[in-house]
Design an enzyme around this catalytic site. Structure first.
Site, short mmCIF file in Angstrom:
data_model
loop_
_atom_site.label_atom_id
_atom_site.label_comp_id
_atom_site.label_asym_id
_atom_site.label_seq_id
_atom_site.Cartn_x
_atom_site.Cartn_y
_atom_site.Cartn_z
N ASP A 52 -28.92 -30.77 -54.34
CA ASP A 52 -28.14 -31.71 -54.25
C ASP A 52 -28.45 -33.08 -54.64
O ASP A 52 -28.04 -34.00 -55.18
CB ASP A 52 -27.47 -31.80 -52.98
CG ASP A 52 -26.28 -30.36 -52.72
OD1 ASP A 52 -26.53 -29.61 -53.43
OD2 ASP A 52 -25.70 -30.47 -51.50
N ALA A 74 -40.62 -21.67 -43.49
CA ALA A 74 -41.81 -21.65 -43.96
C ALA A 74 -42.78 -20.91 -43.18
O ALA A 74 -42.58 -20.68 -41.71
CB ALA A 74 -42.50 -23.10 -43.93
N HIS A 85 -38.94 -19.70 -55.62
CA HIS A 85 -39.02 -20.07 -54.44
C HIS A 85 -39.46 -21.62 -54.19
O HIS A 85 -39.02 -22.12 -53.20
CB HIS A 85 -40.57 -19.44 -54.36
CG HIS A 85 -41.29 -19.77 -52.94
ND1 HIS A 85 -40.82 -19.34 -51.68
CD2 HIS A 85 -42.54 -20.53 -52.64
CE1 HIS A 85 -41.55 -19.71 -50.67
NE2 HIS A 85 -42.72 -20.50 -51.18
N ARG A 119 -50.24 -18.53 -58.05
CA ARG A 119 -49.11 -17.77 -57.76
C ARG A 119 -48.41 -17.55 -59.39
O ARG A 119 -47.77 -16.57 -59.50
CB ARG A 119 -48.04 -18.68 -57.09
CG ARG A 119 -47.65 -18.04 -55.63
CD ARG A 119 -46.77 -18.87 -55.12
NE ARG A 119 -47.19 -19.05 -53.63
CZ ARG A 119 -46.75 -19.87 -52.50
NH1 ARG A 119 -45.74 -20.52 -53.01
NH2 ARG A 119 -47.34 -19.71 -51.49
N ARG A 156 -47.49 -25.51 -58.31
CA ARG A 156 -47.73 -25.86 -56.60
C ARG A 156 -48.66 -24.93 -55.88
O ARG A 156 -48.58 -23.71 -56.11
CB ARG A 156 -46.61 -25.98 -56.02
CG ARG A 156 -46.79 -26.22 -54.40
CD ARG A 156 -45.63 -26.45 -53.53
NE ARG A 156 -44.99 -25.13 -53.55
CZ ARG A 156 -45.07 -24.63 -52.31
NH1 ARG A 156 -45.86 -24.87 -51.15
NH2 ARG A 156 -44.61 -23.18 -52.15
N GLU A 191 -54.96 -18.87 -48.80
CA GLU A 191 -54.04 -18.36 -49.74
C GLU A 191 -54.08 -18.47 -51.18
O GLU A 191 -55.28 -19.20 -51.22
CB GLU A 191 -52.53 -19.21 -49.40
CG GLU A 191 -51.94 -18.80 -47.93
CD GLU A 191 -50.62 -19.63 -47.78
OE1 GLU A 191 -49.83 -18.85 -47.52
OE2 GLU A 191 -50.65 -20.64 -47.65
N HIS A 203 -42.14 -17.04 -56.15
CA HIS A 203 -43.13 -16.47 -55.07
C HIS A 203 -43.56 -14.84 -55.42
O HIS A 203 -42.14 -14.12 -55.55
CB HIS A 203 -42.52 -16.72 -53.69
CG HIS A 203 -43.71 -16.33 -52.75
ND1 HIS A 203 -44.31 -15.04 -52.30
CD2 HIS A 203 -44.32 -17.19 -51.74
CE1 HIS A 203 -45.00 -15.21 -51.30
NE2 HIS A 203 -45.24 -16.82 -51.32
N LYS A 234 -26.24 -30.94 -44.30
CA LYS A 234 -25.01 -30.27 -44.70
C LYS A 234 -24.60 -29.06 -43.74
O LYS A 234 -23.54 -28.25 -43.91
CB LYS A 234 -25.02 -30.16 -46.06
CG LYS A 234 -26.02 -29.06 -46.46
CD LYS A 234 -25.53 -28.77 -48.08
CE LYS A 234 -26.87 -28.07 -48.91
NZ LYS A 234 -26.51 -28.03 -50.12
N GLU A 260 -39.31 -31.77 -51.21
CA GLU A 260 -39.10 -31.09 -52.40
C GLU A 260 -38.24 -31.64 -53.46
O GLU A 260 -38.36 -31.11 -54.60
CB GLU A 260 -38.71 -29.69 -52.09
CG GLU A 260 -38.90 -28.40 -52.88
CD GLU A 260 -38.58 -27.15 -52.58
OE1 GLU A 260 -38.58 -26.94 -51.28
OE2 GLU A 260 -38.67 -26.45 -53.34
#
Ligand code: FAD
Ligand code: SIN
Length: 540
Positions: A219, A47, A347, A286, A382, A117, A240, A36, A371
């Site tokens: 969408d 990312a 996030h 997170r 996640r 991480e 995040h 789009k 996603e």
């Protein structure tokens, strides 16, 4: 006027998931990819941290699986986790074959630098400095652009899926393609295909503050749901912990990889606080870090907290975090010398259209990947850098499944054109932009990091009113991309609020003051909302 075209496979979305699938199929099938915006514009492009994969000798598949399950707070589908982790290495090797360049560790010319991480008990995140998404997205896009069997349609926004039930009045529901609006020429287009794939990314824009780009308006989740696809776990929205706090820094993420390289979270007075909340401190999952920050900001009435990596030598920071360093410098912040002001922001959408291991939804002919999908990998939270991995692994498994069905010999049915006969041009756009703002603000205020029944019900009441206005506007006026996105955001907000109201416990990313603990008396359950059935009188 509506134009028509037919392909073997129609992919909506040109992020990592969509482009991986297109490239996997293009030698055997005629593929169309809609996007789009500009083709590269996507969450994938931004990312930073990288992609998780077991490459280190000291690491193991079992350890990656275990870390993912722990982060997912008891709600991951173990088969999906194992499948993803076991297919990580071959997915990364495929990216390298496509020409993606990952940062080397400097020890040998063949070995890669792995960062760490939150939630990972080993260094296992392969990356291209701090702009992994840009490297992956631009490499895949160049390949797709050069492929004779891939037709790319930038600035084409999918409006709604075409189904045999709605468009042909059949009793069996089968996806036949999608109506799209060509934003540049303001014309509608009918894309027909035996297989349609939603690769439209997440829905971070449903919140006022988000790390996501403008295209992330949910969408695909909304289109799929309206067409009859079941949706799971939409209450699990990941915030995040560290987005840059600056009036001019819309959507700018400060990667978790900084904490992996030793950055500390500090209060305004310089005090380190994460040690009070979790034994893994800054590298806790997170949900825990974001909630701790939210708690400290509310307790102290502060607008932000700080992230400090200035103990690392400037050369190290410039080598590993060139993009973040440059962006901060542009805004007058020198991260080699002092802390960066940060706040949490929406996030990642853990929930989505329910798919099997091949990416198939419950609507025949429709797949969802990336996603947009709910594969069961992430559970209630996640783990960092598992998302790009999921895009790659499931795009590849969907490709395999679709390839096995080729060639498609059945002719496609004749489908009615997009009917805009009842619609007139809107006199003013203010109603749409105001509703966008209102929706995103009450979602932030009432459906954010900390929830309660009271706040969720307040959000639902406001949403019901907004939906009445949006639907009336949609029935009566010419469609624009802003209106389509607003309609989708409202559907996604409904899914998030209803899922959050259904879950009578706190688990992973869903924290509610009314049920502040995890319900360990019953087995963990997904929150499933059944796909809508078409209201034939209510949709143009
Ligand atoms: P996207 O990359 O978002 O692509 C969606 C595509 O769909 C776009 O092309 C968009 O234009 C198109 N689209 C949407 N709606 C329509 C429509 N109606 N019609 C036509 N086209 C449409 N994950 C990691 O694993 N590691 C990281 O380091 C990492 N860092 C991140 C940093 C940031 C700032 C952000 C925002 C996310 C990060 N994530 C990371 C998450 C990860 O980037 C995303 O989950 C992933 O890129 C999603 O890929 P996707 O292909 O599913 O969707
Ligand atoms: C980051 O770099 O902090 C983002 C990683 C992710 O979302 O997986």
């Amino acid at each position: 006027m509506t134009t028509h075209s037919e392909y073997d496979v129609l992919i909506i979305g040109s992020g990592t998931a969509g482009l991986t699938l297109a490239l996997q199929l293009a030698d055997d099938a005629r593929v169309a990819v809609l996007s789009k915006d500009q083709l590269k514009e996507s969450a994938s492009l931004y990312a930073q941290g990288g992609i998780s994969v077991v490459l280190d000798q000291a690491d193991s598949i079992e350890s990656h699986i275990n870390d993912t399950l722990i982060a997912g707070a008891g709600l991951c589908d173990e088969d999906s986790v194992r499948y993803t982790v076991e297919h990580a290495r071959e997915s990364i090797e495929w990216l390298i074959e496509q020409g993606v360049s990952f940062t080397k560790d400097g020890v040998t010319s063949e070995t890669y630098h792995l960062t760490q991480e939150g939630g990972h008990s080993h260094r296992r995140v392969i990356h291209s400095a701090d702009a992994t998404g840009r490297e992956v997205e631009t490499t895949l896009l160049a390949k797709a652009t050069a492929h004779h069997n891939i037709a790319l349609f930038p600035f084409h926004i999918g409006i709604d899926l075409i189904t045999s039930q709605k468009q042909l009045g059949e009793s069996d529901n089968h996806c036949l393609g999608c109506y799209a609006l060509d934003i540049k020429s303001d014309t509608t287009h009918q894309f027909l295909a035996p297989i349609t794939v939603l690769a439209t990314g997440g829905a971070g824009k449903v919140y006022l503050y988000t790390s996501n780009p403008d295209v992330s308006t949910g969408d695909g989740i909304a289109m799929g749901w309206r067409a009859g696809c079941d949706v799971a776990n939409m209450e699990f929205v990941q915030f995040h912990p560290t987005c840059l706090y600056h009036p001019k820094a819309k959507s700018f993420l400060i990667s978790e990889a900084l904490r992996g390289e030793g950055a500390k979270l500090l209060l305004g007075n310089g005090e380190r606080f994460m040690t009070r909340f979790h034994e893994q401190a800054e590298l806790a999952p997170r949900d825990i870090v974001a909630r701790a920050i939210d708690h400290e900001m509310k307790r102290l009435g502060d607008d932000c907290i700080y992230l400090d990596i200035s103990h690392q030598p400037p050369e190290f920071i410039e080598l590993h975090f060139p993009t973040i360093h440059q962006r901060c410098l542009e805004l007058g912040i020198d991260m080699t010398k002092g802390p960066i002001p940060v706040v949490p922001a929406a996030h990642y959408t853990c929930g989505g259209l329910i798919t099997d291991q091949q990416g198939q939804t419950n609507l025949s002919g429709l797949y969802a990947i990336g996603e947009t999908a709910h594969t069961g990998l992430h559970g209630a939270n996640r783990m960092a850098s598992n998302s790009l991995l999921e895009c790659l692994v499931y795009a590849r498994s969907a490709a395999q499944h679709i390839r096995a069905q080729l060639p498609f010999n059945q002719p496609l049915p004749v489908v009615p054109d997009w009917d805009a006969s009842r619609a007139k041009p809107a006199k003013e756009a203010i109603a749409i932009s105001h509703n966008w703002d209102e929706l995103r603000r009450f979602m932030w205020d009432y459906v954010g990091i900390v929830r309660s029944n009271d706040r969720l019900n307040r959000a639902q009441r406001r949403l019901t009113l907004l939906q009445q206005e949006i639907n009336a506007f949609y029935q009566q006026h010419h469609i624009t991309s802003d209106l389509l996105e607003l309609r989708n955001l409202a559907d996604v907000a409904e899914l998030i609020i209803q899922s959050a109201l259904t879950r009578k416990e706190s688990r992973g990313l869903h924290y509610t003051l009314d049920y502040p603990t995890l319900n360990s008396e019953q087995p963990a359950q997904n929150t499933v909302i059944a796909g809508k059935s078409w209201d034939r009188d209510n949709t143009p």
